[in-house]
Design an enzyme around this catalytic site. Structure first.
Site, PDB file in Angstrom:
ATOM      1  N   ASP A   1     -11.633   2.851   3.880  1.00 54.26           N
ATOM      2  CA  ASP A   1     -11.997   1.430   3.844  1.00 54.26           C
ATOM      3  C   ASP A   1     -13.510   1.248   3.733  1.00 54.26           C
ATOM      4  O   ASP A   1     -13.987   0.156   3.393  1.00 54.26           O
ATOM      5  CB  ASP A   1     -11.571   0.751   5.162  1.00 54.26           C
ATOM      6  CG  ASP A   1     -10.291  -0.061   5.019  1.00 54.26           C
ATOM      7  OD1 ASP A   1     -10.045  -0.575   3.905  1.00 54.26           O
ATOM      8  OD2 ASP A   1      -9.564  -0.187   6.014  1.00 54.26           O
TER       9      ASP A   1
ATOM     10  N   GLN B   1      -5.186  -1.441   9.542  1.00 60.47           N
ATOM     11  CA  GLN B   1      -5.161  -2.783   8.966  1.00 60.47           C
ATOM     12  C   GLN B   1      -5.834  -3.800   9.890  1.00 60.47           C
ATOM     13  O   GLN B   1      -5.588  -3.822  11.096  1.00 60.47           O
ATOM     14  CB  GLN B   1      -3.694  -3.184   8.712  1.00 60.47           C
ATOM     15  CG  GLN B   1      -3.497  -4.520   8.023  1.00 60.47           C
ATOM     16  CD  GLN B   1      -3.975  -4.537   6.574  1.00 60.47           C
ATOM     17  OE1 GLN B   1      -4.008  -3.523   5.890  1.00 60.47           O
ATOM     18  NE2 GLN B   1      -4.363  -5.713   6.102  1.00 60.47           N
TER      19      GLN B   1
ATOM     20  N   LYS C   1       0.835  -1.208   0.000  1.00 61.82           N
ATOM     21  CA  LYS C   1       0.000   0.000   0.000  1.00 61.82           C
ATOM     22  C   LYS C   1       0.861   1.245   0.000  1.00 61.82           C
ATOM     23  O   LYS C   1       0.614   2.190  -0.752  1.00 61.82           O
ATOM     24  CB  LYS C   1      -0.916   0.021   1.237  1.00 61.82           C
ATOM     25  CG  LYS C   1      -2.130  -0.844   1.109  1.00 61.82           C
ATOM     26  CD  LYS C   1      -2.868  -0.962   2.436  1.00 61.82           C
ATOM     27  CE  LYS C   1      -3.862  -2.119   2.368  1.00 61.82           C
ATOM     28  NZ  LYS C   1      -4.350  -2.568   3.654  1.00 61.82           N
TER      29      LYS C   1
HETATM   30  N1  GUN Z   1      -7.307  -6.717   5.937  1.00 61.24           N
HETATM   31  C1  GUN Z   1      -7.593  -7.431   4.816  1.00 61.24           C
HETATM   32  N2  GUN Z   1      -8.198  -6.655   3.899  1.00 61.24           N
HETATM   33  C2  GUN Z   1      -8.298  -5.423   4.456  1.00 61.24           C
HETATM   34  C3  GUN Z   1      -8.822  -4.185   3.976  1.00 61.24           C
HETATM   35  O1  GUN Z   1      -9.338  -4.050   2.867  1.00 61.24           O
HETATM   36  N3  GUN Z   1      -8.718  -3.151   4.850  1.00 61.24           N
HETATM   37  C4  GUN Z   1      -8.181  -3.270   6.093  1.00 61.24           C
HETATM   38  N4  GUN Z   1      -8.146  -2.198   6.867  1.00 61.24           N
HETATM   39  N5  GUN Z   1      -7.679  -4.397   6.556  1.00 61.24           N
HETATM   40  C5  GUN Z   1      -7.745  -5.466   5.730  1.00 61.24           C
END
Ligand code: GUN
Length: 298
Positions: free
Chosen positions: A121, A98, A54
Site C-alpha cells: 500500500d 484494509q 482484490k
Molecule cells: N481503503 C480504501 N482504499 C484503500 C487502499 O488503497 N488500501 C487500503 N489498505 N485500504 C483502503
C-alpha cells in the site's frame, strides 16, 4: 469542445494482462507464486466489496491470495500478532490491511508494524519517506495509477502546472510527491484553500481527491487541461429504495466541455487501484526473491 475520455478500465485490464505474464514468469523462476495477503477487520460493506475484488483479481493474475477476515471486535494485539506472522511468512510478498479499521484500533500503529518491504500500500512512514527523497520503495496504489494515466495521455509532464485538491496520506500527499518527481510545478489545495477556483484555473493537470460530490466545476478548469477525478461518491437515491448515482469530485458534464481529457466515474481511476496493487505485489515478490524485474513498463 468535448474532452477525450481517459479509459481507466481498459488501461487497467491491459496492465493486469502484463502483470499476469510477469507473474507466470516469476513462478517459473522462483518455484512459487507471488503472494498477497489482505486483512479485513469488521464488516464495512464497501471494504468487503473491495476485498472480494482484490482476492479475485489476485488469483486471476496468477498470484496466491491469502485472505484474513477478522471480527470487528478483534483486539489490536491480535491484529498486530497476525501482521507479525505475515511479515515472517515467506509465501507472503505483500500485506495490505484494509482501511478504515474499527475505532478501537490505532491505524498508524498497525501500518507501522507491517514490514516496509511487504507494504504494498506504501502507507508505512519508511515508504512515505522513500517517496519524499526519491528512493525506490512502494508508492500508494491510487496516486501511482493516476500518474500512469497522466503519462499515458501526456507523455512528459515536465514543467506543467499541477493542482492536487486534497491532502490525505493515501492520495493527495503522495500524488503531489509523484508529480514533483515528474518535474511539475505542484500546488496542494484543500478545504482551507482560499479562492479554490482561482487556484484550479491555472492548472494544466487537476487531480481531485476530496470526497465531495461534483465540487469542481467546469468553469474552474483551464481549457485543454487534463482532469483526473479520484472521487467516488454515491448521491442520494432519486426514488426511495433505489440506488443513488455514482459521481466523482468533478462535475463531469461541465468539466468535459472545457478539459482536454478527463477520467469518468466509474471507469476512470477506480479500476487502476487494484491493478497497481497487483503491480506492487509483483515488484515485492521479485525483491523478496532477489530476482530482477526487468520490465519498466509496469
Ligand atoms: N481503503 C480504501 N482504499 C484503500 C487502499 O488503497 N488500501 C487500503 N489498505 N485500504 C483502503
Amino acid at each position: 469542445m468535448t474532452a477525450a475520455v481517459i479509459d481507466g478500465k481498459t488501461f487497467a485490464a491491459s496492465l493486469r494482462g502484463r502483470i499476469a505474464e510477469l507473474a507466470a514468469a516469476f513462478e517459473a523462476k522462483a518455484g512459487r507464486k507471488a503472494g498477497l495477503a489482505v486483512v479485513l477487520v469488521g464488516e464495512d460493506p464497501a471494504s468487503q466489496v473491495y476485498v472480494r475484488s482484490k482476492g479475485k483479481q489476485t488469483v486471476e493474475a496468477g498470484m496466491a491470495s491469502f485472505e484474513h477476515k477478522l471480527d470487528a471486535s478483534t483486539s489490536e494485539a491480535d491484529l498486530l500478532a497476525l501482521v507479525d506472522r505475515l511479515n515472517n511468512d515467506p509465501a507472503v510478498d505483500g500485506i495490505l490491511v484494509q482501511l478504515p479499521m474499527p475505532g478501537h484500533i490505532d491505524e498508524q500503529k498497525v501500518i507501522g508494524a507491517i514490514s516496509p518491504d511487504k507494504d504494498v500500500d506504501g502507507f508505512h512512514v519508511v515508504n512515505a519517506g522513500r517517496l519524499a527523497v526519491g528512493q525506490h520503495g512502494f508508492v500508494p496504489c491510487t496516486p501511482l495509477g493516476c500518474l500512469m494515466l497522466l503519462k499515458d495521455r501526456l507523455g512528459s509532464l515536465s514543467g506543467l502546472e499541477a493542482v492536487v485538491i486534497g491532502r490525505s496520506n493515501i492520495v493527495g500527499k503522495p500524488m503531489a510527491q509523484l508529480l514533483l518527481g515528474e518535474s511539475c510545478t505542484v500546488t496542494i489545495a484543500h478545504s482551507r484553500t482560499r479562492d479554490l477556483p482561482d487556484v484550479v484555473c491555472r492548472a494544466d493537470i487537476v487531480v481531485a481527491a476530496v470526497g465531495r460530490p461534483e465540487m469542481v466545476k467546469g468553469n474552474w478548469i483551464k481549457p485543454g487541461a487534463t482532469v483526473i477525478d479520484v472521487g467516488i461518491n454515491r448521491l442520494p437515491p432519486a426514488v426511495e429504495g433505489g440506488k443513488g448515482r455514482l459521481v466523482g469530485d468533478v462535475d463531469y458534464a461541465s468539466a468535459a466541455e472545457v478539459a482536454g481529457a478527463i477520467t469518468p466515474v466509474p471507469g476512470g481511476v477506480g479500476p487502476m487501484t487494484i491493478a497497481v496493487l497487483l503491480r506492487n505485489a509483483l515488484v515485492a515478490a521479485h525483491r523478496n526473491a532477489g530476482l530482477a524485474l526487468d520490465d519498466d513498463t509496469i
